[in-house]
Design a protein around this motif. Sequence first.
Motif, PDB file in Angstrom:
ATOM      1  N   ILE A 176       0.851  -1.177   0.000  1.00 27.54           N
ATOM      2  CA  ILE A 176       0.000   0.000   0.000  1.00 27.54           C
ATOM      3  C   ILE A 176       0.888   1.228   0.000  1.00 27.54           C
ATOM      4  O   ILE A 176       1.921   1.261   0.674  1.00 27.54           O
ATOM      5  N   GLU A 177       0.516   2.215  -0.791  1.00 23.84           N
ATOM      6  CA  GLU A 177       1.299   3.444  -0.925  1.00 23.84           C
ATOM      7  C   GLU A 177       0.395   4.637  -0.699  1.00 23.84           C
ATOM      8  O   GLU A 177      -0.779   4.645  -1.125  1.00 23.84           O
ATOM      9  N   GLY A 178       0.937   5.635  -0.037  1.00 26.60           N
ATOM     10  CA  GLY A 178       0.203   6.868   0.211  1.00 26.60           C
ATOM     11  C   GLY A 178       0.988   8.080  -0.247  1.00 26.60           C
ATOM     12  O   GLY A 178       2.211   8.135  -0.123  1.00 26.60           O
ATOM     13  N   LYS A 179       0.270   9.037  -0.816  1.00 20.31           N
ATOM     14  CA  LYS A 179       0.867  10.300  -1.263  1.00 20.31           C
ATOM     15  C   LYS A 179       0.022  11.447  -0.722  1.00 20.31           C
ATOM     16  O   LYS A 179      -1.215  11.349  -0.683  1.00 20.31           O
ATOM     17  N   TYR A 180       0.703  12.495  -0.353  1.00 16.19           N
ATOM     18  CA  TYR A 180      -0.040  13.646   0.150  1.00 16.19           C
ATOM     19  C   TYR A 180       0.777  14.908  -0.065  1.00 16.19           C
ATOM     20  O   TYR A 180       1.966  14.968   0.260  1.00 16.19           O
ATOM     21  N   ASN A 181       0.100  15.922  -0.620  1.00 17.93           N
ATOM     22  CA  ASN A 181       0.751  17.220  -0.822  1.00 17.93           C
ATOM     23  C   ASN A 181      -0.310  18.311  -0.751  1.00 17.93           C
ATOM     24  O   ASN A 181      -1.329  18.258  -1.448  1.00 17.93           O
ATOM     25  N   GLY A 182      -0.085  19.295   0.065  1.00 18.63           N
ATOM     26  CA  GLY A 182      -0.985  20.451   0.114  1.00 18.63           C
ATOM     27  C   GLY A 182      -2.114  20.306   1.094  1.00 18.63           C
ATOM     28  O   GLY A 182      -1.995  19.654   2.136  1.00 18.63           O
ATOM     29  N   TYR A 183      -3.242  20.923   0.760  1.00 17.83           N
ATOM     30  CA  TYR A 183      -4.407  21.011   1.627  1.00 17.83           C
ATOM     31  C   TYR A 183      -4.030  21.628   2.977  1.00 17.83           C
ATOM     32  O   TYR A 183      -4.424  21.152   4.034  1.00 17.83           O
ATOM     33  N   THR A 184      -3.268  22.684   2.934  1.00 20.56           N
ATOM     34  CA  THR A 184      -2.846  23.377   4.153  1.00 20.56           C
ATOM     35  C   THR A 184      -3.633  24.681   4.303  1.00 20.56           C
ATOM     36  O   THR A 184      -4.236  25.190   3.361  1.00 20.56           O
ATOM     37  N   TRP A 185      -3.587  25.201   5.496  1.00 22.43           N
ATOM     38  CA  TRP A 185      -4.273  26.459   5.780  1.00 22.43           C
ATOM     39  C   TRP A 185      -3.392  27.628   5.367  1.00 22.43           C
ATOM     40  O   TRP A 185      -2.181  27.599   5.536  1.00 22.43           O
ATOM     41  N   HIS A 186      -4.041  28.694   4.823  1.00 27.57           N
ATOM     42  CA  HIS A 186      -3.332  29.916   4.418  1.00 27.57           C
ATOM     43  C   HIS A 186      -4.132  31.131   4.862  1.00 27.57           C
ATOM     44  O   HIS A 186      -5.366  31.147   4.733  1.00 27.57           O
ATOM     45  N   ASN A 187      -3.402  32.119   5.355  1.00 28.43           N
ATOM     46  CA  ASN A 187      -4.074  33.397   5.647  1.00 28.43           C
ATOM     47  C   ASN A 187      -4.521  34.077   4.364  1.00 28.43           C
ATOM     48  O   ASN A 187      -5.599  34.676   4.307  1.00 28.43           O
ATOM     49  N   HIS A 188      -3.683  34.007   3.356  1.00 25.71           N
ATOM     50  CA  HIS A 188      -4.024  34.524   2.030  1.00 25.71           C
ATOM     51  C   HIS A 188      -3.872  33.372   1.042  1.00 25.71           C
ATOM     52  O   HIS A 188      -2.780  32.822   0.872  1.00 25.71           O
ATOM     53  N   LEU A 189      -4.973  32.992   0.420  1.00 31.91           N
ATOM     54  CA  LEU A 189      -4.975  31.835  -0.469  1.00 31.91           C
ATOM     55  C   LEU A 189      -4.053  32.070  -1.656  1.00 31.91           C
ATOM     56  O   LEU A 189      -4.055  33.160  -2.253  1.00 31.91           O
ATOM     57  N   PRO A 190      -3.234  31.064  -2.037  1.00 35.04           N
ATOM     58  CA  PRO A 190      -2.289  31.256  -3.150  1.00 35.04           C
ATOM     59  C   PRO A 190      -3.009  31.212  -4.497  1.00 35.04           C
ATOM     60  O   PRO A 190      -4.064  30.585  -4.650  1.00 35.04           O
ATOM     61  N   TYR A 191      -2.385  31.866  -5.448  1.00 28.63           N
ATOM     62  CA  TYR A 191      -2.944  31.879  -6.802  1.00 28.63           C
ATOM     63  C   TYR A 191      -2.720  30.521  -7.473  1.00 28.63           C
ATOM     64  O   TYR A 191      -3.620  29.982  -8.120  1.00 28.63           O
TER      65      TYR A 191
END
Length: 365
Positions: free
Chosen positions: A83-98
């Motif tokens: 089994i393999e897992g990948k995860y990137n992002g889904y973080t909180w931001h005060n100002h959302l990135p473009y």
Amino acid sequence: MIRRLDKFHLLSSIITIFILFCSISPLSSQNKRPGIIKEDTIVKFKDRWSFRTNAVGWLLTVPNAAVEFDLTNSVYNKLTLGIEGKYNGYTWHNHLPYNVFNYWEVRPEIRKYWRTEYRPKTSVKPSLSERLFSRQREKPRYWRAYYLGGYVNTGGYDFKFSEEGIRGNYIGLGLTAGYSVPLYSYKHGAIDIEFGGNLGLMVTKNNGFKLDIENNEYIPTANVKNWHVVPFPVISDLRVAFVFRFTSIKDKYKRIDYDKIHKREAVKLEKRRVKDSIRVAEQLKDSLQNLRKNFVKDSIKAARFLQDSLDDARNEFVRDSLDSVRKHDSEGKSKRRKGNDDEKSENIPSKIDGGRMDAIIKEEN
């Protein structure tokens, strides 16, 4: 927030099922045919695990990790479940990135490993199918372990590199293939390197979204697609991975375990050597006894022969001595006889001479 909780529950459920399966698998494999399984064909529990991470994913800023487990504890096993897992992002931001690059995936896999075998070189060239699918090679690479298997995957993505992005979820299935080679060995483990990839079908649903800078939020657009099949095969993974194993790939997934067989053969050879030593000692003992008996017999024969020779020599000496005495006596007698004859011959001529002289005197007168 609800979406993230759903993803977390799905991921935790898949991992829990995998761990339960791995914990039950060794018990069931050990209870299967207990009277036939030999102790030296059982793989230790820790040697059945391997841990992998893909360097390509890290290069694309996608942290990833995978775990793989042998389905049975036999040295002849070639099937694994991973089994393999990948995860990137889904973080909180005060100002959302473009720009947005959020991605997660969970992918169970099942694999079967094999190795190439030697094929003698002949005048007939192998066909294309034999070159691609046959295990036999004129120059087999015994240190490689090839694998082929299947996978299912599920995940989600948020991609935005322009004014409008795309957000969605997917599920898929397909084939996984590649090979693994040893890279570096430690005292209690080894690092292998793996090359491969995944190719399969994907079913996805997605919708578009934009960034509302004033309100600092992403808003959906009218571009919505429900569940649909992607109309072309999808390369879901490319691997240049580093794998940690307690036993290197060069010693696993073989038709036979040569190390264990060598140890077993060494034990057999040691037993045979002990038996041969005992047999040789017994043969040597019998040979020494026979040699001693033959030596005694030969000594007795030699003593008898020497005694006979001495008797013959003594008898010959006695005979020679008697012959010499007899010869000496006969020579003495012959000498005495000859002396007597000489004395007689001396007396006869004097008488003859005297008679002649008387006759001559008478004639003259």
